[in-house]
Design a protein around this motif. Structure first.
Motif, short mmCIF file in Angstrom:
data_model
loop_
_atom_site.label_atom_id
_atom_site.label_comp_id
_atom_site.label_asym_id
_atom_site.label_seq_id
_atom_site.Cartn_x
_atom_site.Cartn_y
_atom_site.Cartn_z
N PHE A 5 0.86 -1.18 0.00
CA PHE A 5 0.00 0.00 0.00
C PHE A 5 0.89 1.24 0.00
O PHE A 5 1.70 1.43 0.92
CB PHE A 5 -0.88 0.04 1.26
CG PHE A 5 -2.06 -0.90 1.25
CD1 PHE A 5 -2.30 -1.75 0.18
CD2 PHE A 5 -2.93 -0.93 2.33
CE1 PHE A 5 -3.38 -2.62 0.19
CE2 PHE A 5 -4.03 -1.79 2.34
CZ PHE A 5 -4.25 -2.64 1.26
N ILE A 7 0.81 4.59 0.91
CA ILE A 7 -0.07 5.41 1.74
C ILE A 7 -0.18 6.83 1.18
O ILE A 7 -1.24 7.43 1.14
CB ILE A 7 0.42 5.46 3.20
CG1 ILE A 7 0.65 4.03 3.73
CG2 ILE A 7 -0.57 6.22 4.07
CD1 ILE A 7 -0.56 3.14 3.66
N GLU A 35 -10.22 5.81 3.47
CA GLU A 35 -10.84 4.56 3.90
C GLU A 35 -11.51 3.86 2.73
O GLU A 35 -11.50 2.62 2.65
CB GLU A 35 -11.83 4.83 5.03
CG GLU A 35 -11.18 5.27 6.32
CD GLU A 35 -12.16 5.43 7.47
OE1 GLU A 35 -13.36 5.11 7.28
OE2 GLU A 35 -11.73 5.87 8.56
N VAL A 38 -8.81 2.06 0.88
CA VAL A 38 -8.37 0.90 1.66
C VAL A 38 -9.37 -0.25 1.50
O VAL A 38 -8.99 -1.40 1.26
CB VAL A 38 -8.20 1.27 3.14
CG1 VAL A 38 -7.91 0.02 3.98
CG2 VAL A 38 -7.07 2.28 3.31
N PHE A 42 -8.45 -3.84 -0.27
CA PHE A 42 -8.61 -5.16 0.37
C PHE A 42 -9.57 -6.05 -0.43
O PHE A 42 -9.36 -7.27 -0.52
CB PHE A 42 -9.10 -5.00 1.80
CG PHE A 42 -8.00 -4.82 2.80
CD1 PHE A 42 -7.14 -5.86 3.12
CD2 PHE A 42 -7.81 -3.59 3.42
CE1 PHE A 42 -6.11 -5.69 4.03
CE2 PHE A 42 -6.78 -3.42 4.34
CZ PHE A 42 -5.93 -4.46 4.65
N LEU A 61 3.84 -1.38 3.82
CA LEU A 61 3.42 0.02 3.78
C LEU A 61 4.57 0.83 3.21
O LEU A 61 5.71 0.73 3.67
CB LEU A 61 3.06 0.51 5.19
CG LEU A 61 2.03 -0.33 5.94
CD1 LEU A 61 1.82 0.21 7.36
CD2 LEU A 61 0.69 -0.37 5.19
N TYR A 77 -6.53 2.39 10.59
CA TYR A 77 -7.64 1.78 9.86
C TYR A 77 -7.15 0.59 9.03
O TYR A 77 -7.76 -0.48 9.02
CB TYR A 77 -8.30 2.82 8.97
CG TYR A 77 -9.56 2.33 8.27
CD1 TYR A 77 -10.78 2.29 8.91
CD2 TYR A 77 -9.50 1.88 6.93
CE1 TYR A 77 -11.93 1.82 8.28
CE2 TYR A 77 -10.64 1.42 6.28
CZ TYR A 77 -11.85 1.39 6.96
OH TYR A 77 -12.98 0.93 6.32
N ILE A 78 -6.03 0.80 8.33
CA ILE A 78 -5.47 -0.26 7.48
C ILE A 78 -5.06 -1.47 8.32
O ILE A 78 -5.40 -2.62 7.99
CB ILE A 78 -4.25 0.27 6.70
CG1 ILE A 78 -4.70 1.27 5.63
CG2 ILE A 78 -3.46 -0.87 6.05
CD1 ILE A 78 -3.55 2.05 5.00
N LYS A 81 -8.08 -3.34 9.87
CA LYS A 81 -8.81 -4.09 8.84
C LYS A 81 -7.97 -5.29 8.37
O LYS A 81 -8.51 -6.37 8.14
CB LYS A 81 -9.13 -3.17 7.66
CG LYS A 81 -10.11 -3.78 6.66
CD LYS A 81 -10.50 -2.78 5.59
CE LYS A 81 -11.53 -3.35 4.64
NZ LYS A 81 -12.86 -3.54 5.26
N GLY A 82 -6.68 -5.07 8.25
CA GLY A 82 -5.80 -6.16 7.80
C GLY A 82 -5.75 -7.29 8.79
O GLY A 82 -5.79 -8.47 8.41
#
Length: 367
Positions: A5, A7, A35, A38, A42, A61, A77-78, A81-82
């Motif tokens: 990712f 960022i 978000e 992201v 995903f 990252l 958040y990443i 969620k990951g």
């Protein structure tokens, strides 16, 4: 598969040798992942994973600088969620704002870091330049200590050229005094600095080492961590230790077999080296499904040693994999693998003998 990712393309450093400096110097790419991005990234990864025999469970990252303190909320958040999807994270970071991310540093969250230190204090500060002109060395070193205390793997990236090579052992000794080198999760990776600016005058170009010079200098120095050798040492050492054949490969890196780099413009690239250059973009993840560019995707995923005339007759081809696809776009970029093999084989054999002596000594003391 290998997932990354991006960022943001923004960065708080202005390092003179940065291969991405044109992406942020004019302020045209200050955007940060949202978000929505992201979530869609995903979702795209889930689609890709279903097609892979060996799905990955780690995401890198990257940036710009991914761990800018102002990015904390989106990084949280990443990571959260990951974790829910079974992923762990690594980060390629300058380490300056790392102290803002303490709650996310652990073996089950952000579990590994690559942080660049380019010499002892004065040399580093001249090469790793903060946009506000403040020195960076001491703060980064404090953050490295903090990361190790949180049980995170830390690899120090030392970008080696003629100007700073002589400081390599001094830096290692400095880290030894701090107790870093005794930590099994600490490593130093001396990597040859490459010239990404052809406009440099001949005097500035002389600072860059050739691959042969780079290897010879490390051989003479007998640096205990070795040098960046595309994992050749590790393969040879494990082969000797396990008494198993060497593993061979027809490709150089993950970009040829399944590298997916998601940027903050809904674009997917095959590797870090071509970030921001739309002519190498392999897909778009802005919609409900991935929109692939089949021509560009095939260019990368069909690249292997059979494509390159020089590699077809090279006895090292199956250890090298043909070199970096990005570097091979315009001309064949040879890795000088035979020189690396000779260097790595000597180091692997010597370390194997040394480790066996330690085992024998410990066994004798216990009996």
């Amino acid at each position: 598969a290998a997932y990354t990712f991006v960022i943001t393309y923004d960065c708080n450093f202005r390092c003179p040798y940065c291969f991405e400096r044109d992406l942020h110097k004019d302020g045209s790419k200050p955007f940060t992942m949202t978000e929505e991005m992201v979530d869609k990234a995903f979702k795209a990864i889930d689609t890709i994973q279903q097609q892979k025999q060996r799905p990955s469970k780690k995401i890198e990252l990257f940036g710009g600088e991914p761990l800018l303190k102002e990015n904390l909320n989106i990084i949280e958040y990443i990571v959260n969620k990951g974790i829910g999807n079974g992923f762990k994270f690594g980060a390629i970071t300058n380490g300056y704002d790392l102290d803002a991310f303490v709650p996310l540093l652990s073996p089950d969250k952000i579990c590994s870091l690559q942080i660049t230190i380019d010499g002892i204090e004065d040399m580093h500060n001249s090469k790793r330049v903060h946009k506000d002109g403040v020195p960076t060395f001491k703060k980064i070193v404090d953050n490295i200590k903090m990361a190790l205390e949180h049980d995170v793997y830390v690899t120090i990236r030392f970008n080696t050229d003629r100007n700073n090579f002589e400081q390599l052992n001094a830096l290692k000794n400095y880290f030894a005094e701090l107790g870093f080198t005794s930590n099994k999760k600490f490593h130093i990776d001396s990597a040859r600095l490459e010239n990404y600016d052809e406009s440099l005058d001949s005097k500035d170009k002389q600072a860059f080492l050739s691959q042969k010079e780079f290897i010879k200098k490390h051989e003479a120095l007998d640096f205990e961590y070795g040098c960046h050798d595309y994992a050749t040492y590790g393969k040879i050492y494990r082969s000797i230790y396990r008494q198993e054949p060497l593993p061979y490969k027809s490709t150089f890196c993950a970009s040829q077999t399944g590298g997916y780099v998601f940027d903050p413009f809904f674009k997917i690239y095959p590797c870090w080296e071509v970030l921001g250059d739309r002519q190498y973009c392999i897909g778009d993840y802005s919609g409900d499904t991935i929109k692939w560019d089949d021509e560009h995707l095939n260019y990368w995923h069909q690249d292997n040693i059979a494509r390159h005339t020089a590699c077809r007759t090279c006895k090292c081809a199956l250890l090298c994999g043909g070199g970096c696809t990005a570097h091979n776009i315009h001309t064949q970029h040879c890795t000088h693998m035979m020189e690396l093999i000779e260097y790595a084989a000597k180091r692997a054999y010597n370390n194997y003998k040394l480790n066996n002596k330690k085992i024998e000594k410990n066994y004798g003391e216990k009996n």
